[in-house]
Design a protein around this motif. Structure first.
Motif, short mmCIF file in Angstrom:
data_model
loop_
_atom_site.label_atom_id
_atom_site.label_comp_id
_atom_site.label_asym_id
_atom_site.label_seq_id
_atom_site.Cartn_x
_atom_site.Cartn_y
_atom_site.Cartn_z
N ASP A 659 0.83 -1.20 0.00
CA ASP A 659 0.00 0.00 0.00
C ASP A 659 0.87 1.26 0.00
O ASP A 659 2.09 1.19 0.08
N GLY A 660 0.21 2.42 -0.12
CA GLY A 660 0.93 3.69 -0.25
C GLY A 660 1.77 4.04 0.96
O GLY A 660 2.83 4.67 0.83
N LEU A 661 1.32 3.65 2.15
CA LEU A 661 2.08 3.98 3.36
C LEU A 661 3.40 3.22 3.39
O LEU A 661 4.47 3.80 3.64
N ASP A 662 3.33 1.90 3.14
CA ASP A 662 4.56 1.10 3.13
C ASP A 662 5.48 1.53 2.00
O ASP A 662 6.72 1.57 2.15
N ALA A 663 4.89 1.85 0.83
CA ALA A 663 5.72 2.29 -0.29
C ALA A 663 6.44 3.59 0.03
O ALA A 663 7.62 3.78 -0.29
N THR A 664 5.75 4.50 0.70
CA THR A 664 6.38 5.77 1.08
C THR A 664 7.53 5.54 2.04
O THR A 664 8.61 6.14 1.91
N ARG A 665 7.31 4.67 3.04
CA ARG A 665 8.40 4.38 3.99
C ARG A 665 9.62 3.80 3.26
O ARG A 665 10.77 4.15 3.57
#
Length: 971
Positions: A659-665
């Protein structure tokens, strides 16, 4: 005191002398009880004491000897509870007992003892005792007499303390007496209420029967079960002939029977009936028109019981209706005649306008051409005077036509959003050239104005302010002009504003002020007056102010300047505070070009798994020059971030695999992207979602559906600026000429570059991508808008707001939606349904399909929260809604042409030229607009451009300028 003992020796009944030392017959109680040989006298006494101690009363013996002396030869120890005396105190004499008896009971007690002795019957009595410690108590005695064999009597029995019993009895008696009183009182009240009810029933019966309307009740079969005298008199029947004998259908005209049957069946199911018109057939055969209202009565099981019906005589109403119809016909005829006369007047004004403006257009256009090619200074000067005179004459014509339209009632307010600050800035810009030429300052009063959108007619507000401001510049030779407004009165839904224009001009004498606002009146009407004009501007303002719910006035003194004012009532509009700036089309386009320069060629990574949202974002980003690369999931986004540099990353929060949160991290761990702006792109960018985005390392968020203006603001906020090239090296396609500055110089720079009306027309057609012969202008963009307005569930205004009013961009977004929307999820897994509905919610919101967006969001919530029982039905509803929407959109999406970015930039240049020409009242604005019209319709829609066209073609340059700038501003 003496007691007589029957059978005493001497004379049958010997009198017994009573004294304070009354004799007591001494009888040993133990001799009266024969316990057999097992008990000794001592044991027998103990046995008796034991029994006496457990008895509920006081066991005792009372003895009266032949001489009348009384004593209590034996008593239980509990005697102290009754008399407060020990048994040994009364064994020889009962005087102490008599002393404790209540004086009022003593005589009665002696009489009862004497009767018991005479008749040899048991002695029973209730009496009071004055106990030394307990006070007054009640005692019950029950003793049985027998001769003692010595001429005396011995009573044996028990005494019982009945104080509590008497208290309870007395309490019960009080309650019984009170209850009897209440019963009597309530019985009287009930009798009175029954009498009142009987009277009321009689009154109601009179009202029911003597009412001016008919009342009746019908059973389920429609038969009469009640009817009042009024209705009976109408029908001509006796009550006995109707009740239980006839139904309503039996007393109706044949034409009304089917109508009643249908209405009554529906009435029994729904419970209400109103305004049913029928005709009653009287006994004599005549007909009576009536109107019927009814209410159904049901039992506790919901079964129909009867109706309660009111019937009104309909003859008078029918007569009035016929009269009204005749009056309406006459009014319609007169209105048609008046409209015909008004049309004739309007046609005359239109013809006069055309006949005057056509040669004026030739005069001004040819004059401008001669000026452009003239090399003779004197000729150029004379041509300039011709042009000035022509513009002045055009203004006179405009004023005459305005006052004529107002007098004829042809001017109607076109209500829209009003931005006061932008309005003042525009008026200031329109008069700035003339003010600067005279060395005057133009300022806007900084007094705070309502910081919310207001509703009114922005064109007429601007016209009224401009009339005042133009006069102020005309009559002021030094100093300046100040514009302002203040709140006069506020209400919940509106505000009354006072608009003011102050100048430092010549001023007006008080005697002349009263006639200023009359048509064709000026303070100086002499033939030698210094200033020109028709004197119509102030009269027009008075009528406009009245149309807007206000009035006009002036405050002035000769030599000290003037303050002209008008009031207008504006409505309050819900929405965000106004933040518009930049009064001209050129300044708005300059901001857009600035965004284009910042975005041109920059690489942006778009992380979005939904194909429809991919296309929407690609269209929004690509049309401002960004190079967009799409990552379909979070894992791909991380890989692309590792492989390339990106100026900006747009990240959806919910994507497959990662998801976008894990990808951002993960991206933040890459050295090259530790500071790259990452912006969340989600349908839930509020509260907790926003906090999670920021915590994961994102810089900002955009809520779906993404508003184009919000997207542009975000790009300006986070996209790093590029190093500007020198102007001489800038690409020609990105150059922008500030037409406002060119207008102030009036040096003809714009004309020198050959960009005449014909050039603008070619640019407009190129921007539209069509010619007049190719396609009717209504089909260029308005066909899509009008078609969308007929699609259920589409909020066209919301869809246009998402793309800042750009019809061309809306067509691109709609096309992407139709091409990529999946009618149903790939399988029935909750996670698949959640992802499908999440993407659908964002995409449908972007095209204004608000009903579908709500369905999709509810589907997503149910899938996320595990509400599996109702999920299949919800998915089916959502899928049906999407399928119906796609079926409605497919015929529409191919109708709108999609201009290229180069064509759009050419249109922007044409808009700048049109803004300049309208600002200086140049008649060539009409030809420029005609050339741009197809492209304008493609961008803004035919309805919006139709209003602008009417203003341009009637040479209402000021109103057209306001409309044009509102369109370009996206309002």
């Amino acid at each position: 005191m003496s007691l007589e003992v029957p059978g005493a020796r001497g004379a049958g009944r010997a009198p017994v002398a009573a004294s304070t030392e009354s004799a007591v017959l001494g009888v040993d109680a133990t001799t009266r009880i024969h316990c057999g040989p097992l008990l000794s006298p001592m044991d027998t006494q103990a046995f008796i004491e034991k029994i006496a101690a457990t008895a509920p009363g006081v066991l005792c013996a009372f003895h009266l000897d032949a001489d009348g002396r009384a004593s209590m030869p034996w008593a239980a120890q509990s005697l102290a509870n009754i008399y407060g005396l020990r048994p040994d105190e009364v064994r020889e004499s009962a005087d102490a007992v008599w002393a404790r008896v209540h004086p009022d009971d003593l005589e009665r007690l002696h009489a009862l003892i004497a009767a018991s002795a005479r008749d040899m019957t048991p002695w029973r009595a209730e009496f009071r005792v004055n106990h030394p410690a307990r006070g007054e108590i009640w005692v019950e005695g029950h003793l049985v007499p027998e001769p003692d064999g010595q001429g005396g009597l011995l009573w044996q029995g028990f005494l019982t303390d009945i104080t509590e019993r008497r208290r309870v009895g007395a309490e019960l008696d009080r309650y019984r007496y009170r209850l009897e009183e209440l019963v009597a009182e309530r019985t009287a009240q009930l009798a009175e209420a029954n009498r009142a009810l009987a009277l009321r029933a009689a009154e109601i019966g009179d009202l029911y029967n003597q009412a001016p309307c008919g009342y009746h009740s019908l059973d389920a079969a429609g038969r009469f079960i009640e009817i009042n005298d009024t209705e009976l008199s109408w029908l001509g029947y006796a009550r006995s002939e109707v009740i239980g004998c006839k139904g309503l259908a039996d007393v109706l005209a044949p034409e009304s029977v089917p109508k009643f049957g249908e209405a009554y069946a529906l009435f029994k199911a729904e419970g209400e009936l109103s305004g049913l018109e029928l005709e009653l057939r009287r006994r004599d055969g005549s007909l009576l028109p009536v109107m019927l209202n009814a209410r159904a009565i049901y039992d506790v099981d919901g079964k129909f019981v009867c109706s309660r019906t009111t019937i009104f005589d309909n003859r008078e109403r029918r007569a009035r209706a016929a009269q009204i119809a005749a009056l309406n016909a006459a009014l319609e005829r007169r209105a048609f005649e008046a409209e015909a006369a008004n049309r004739a007047k309007s046609d005359f004004l239109a013809n006069m306008s055309h006949e005057i403006r056509t040669p004026m257009n030739a005069i001004i256009g040819l004059t401008q051409l001669l000026q452009r090619h003239s090399a003779d200074a004197l000729q150029t000067e004379r041509l300039g005077k011709i042009a000035d005179a022509a513009h002045h004459l055009l203004q006179v014509i405009n004023d005459i036509l305005d006052i004529s339209k107002i007098e004829a009632g042809k001017v109607e307010l076109e209500i829209g959003d009003v931005d006061l600050r932008a309005t003042f800035q525009r008026v200031a810009a329109l008069i700035s050239d003339r003010a600067i030429a005279k060395g005057l300052s133009v300022t806007v009063d900084p007094e705070p104005l309502p910081n919310t959108r207001l509703r009114g007619d922005p064109t007429r507000l601007t016209q009224a302010l401009l009339n005042y401001a133009s006069n102020a510049v005309k009559f002021t030779s030094r100093g300046g002009v100040r514009l302002g407004a203040r709140i006069e009165h506020q209400e919940a839904g509106s505000v009354l504003l006072r608009f003011e224009v102050r100048d430092t001009g010549i001023g007006i004498a008080e005697a002349d002020q009263a006639r200023l606002f009359r048509p064709f009146e000026q303070a100086d009407n002499s033939t030698t007056r210094r200033f020109g004009g028709t004197g119509l501007g102030l009269a027009i303002n008075r009528r406009l102010a009245e149309l807007m719910g206000g009035e006009v006035g002036v405050e002035s003194r000769p030599g000290e300047g003037s303050c002209f004012w008008f009031t207008a009532r504006l409505g309050r509009a819900a929405g965000a505070p106004s933040s518009l700036s930049g009064p001209t089309v050129t300044s708005v386009l300059r901001d857009q070009q600035g965004l284009l320069r910042r975005c041109q060629g920059r690489r942006v990574l778009l992380c979005e798994d939904d194909p429809v949202n991919q296309e929407v974002a690609r269209a929004q980003l690509g049309e401002i020059g960004l190079q967009v690369t799409i990552a379909g999931d979070g894992q791909v986004a991380v890989e692309l971030a590792r492989a390339h540099d990106w100026a900006l990353i747009l990240m959806d929060m919910q994507m497959p695999r990662m998801d976008g949160l894990d990808a951002t991290r993960a991206i933040r761990q890459l050295p090259a992207h530790a500071t790259t702006p990452i912006v969340a792109l989600t349908a839930g960018a509020f509260g907790e979602d926003r906090s999670r985005c920021l915590a994961a390392g994102m810089n900002d968020h955009l809520a779906k559906p993404v508003d184009t203006r919000a997207l542009h603001a975000m790009l300006l906020r986070w996209l790093p600026p590029v190093i500007e090239l020198p102007p001489e090296r800038a690409p020609e396609a990105m150059a922008l000429v500030d037409m406002a500055e060119a207008g102030r110089t009036r040096a003809g720079a714009m004309r020198a570059d050959g960009a005449l009306a014909g050039d603008a027309g070619q640019a407009g057609q190129a921007a539209a991508g069509v010619t007049h012969a190719d396609r009717p202008e209504e089909a260029v963009g308005d066909g899509l808008v009008r078609g969308l307005a007929t699609v259920p569930g589409i909020a066209v205004e919301q869809a246009l707001a998402t793309v800042a009013g750009r019809v061309d961009l809306l067509a691109r977004v709609m096309t992407a939606f139709v091409q990529h929307a999946e009618p149903r999820p790939a399988d029935s897994a909750p996670e698949t349904i959640r992802r499908w509905s999440h993407g659908l919610a964002g995409a449908s919101g972007g095209i204004g399909a608000l009903d579908l967006m709500v369905l999709a969001r509810e589907t997503e919530r149910m899938a996320r929260d595990g509400e599996l029982a109702g999920l299949p039905a919800q998915v089916a509803r959502c899928s049906r809604g999407l399928t119906a929407l796609l079926d409605a959109l497919r015929p529409l999406v191919g109708q709108a042409a999609l201009p290229s970015p180069t064509a759009l930039r050419m249109l922007d240049d044409g808009l700048s030229r049109l803004d300049y020409l309208l600002g200086i009242d140049d008649l060539s604005a009409r030809e420029t607009f005609a050339g741009l019209r197809p492209a304008l319709i493609a961008r803004f829609g035919a309805e919006a451009i139709g209003r602008l066209a009417r203003q341009v073609e009637s040479y209402d340059c000021r109103a057209a300028l306001v409309s044009l700038r509102s369109l370009v501003d996206g309002r």
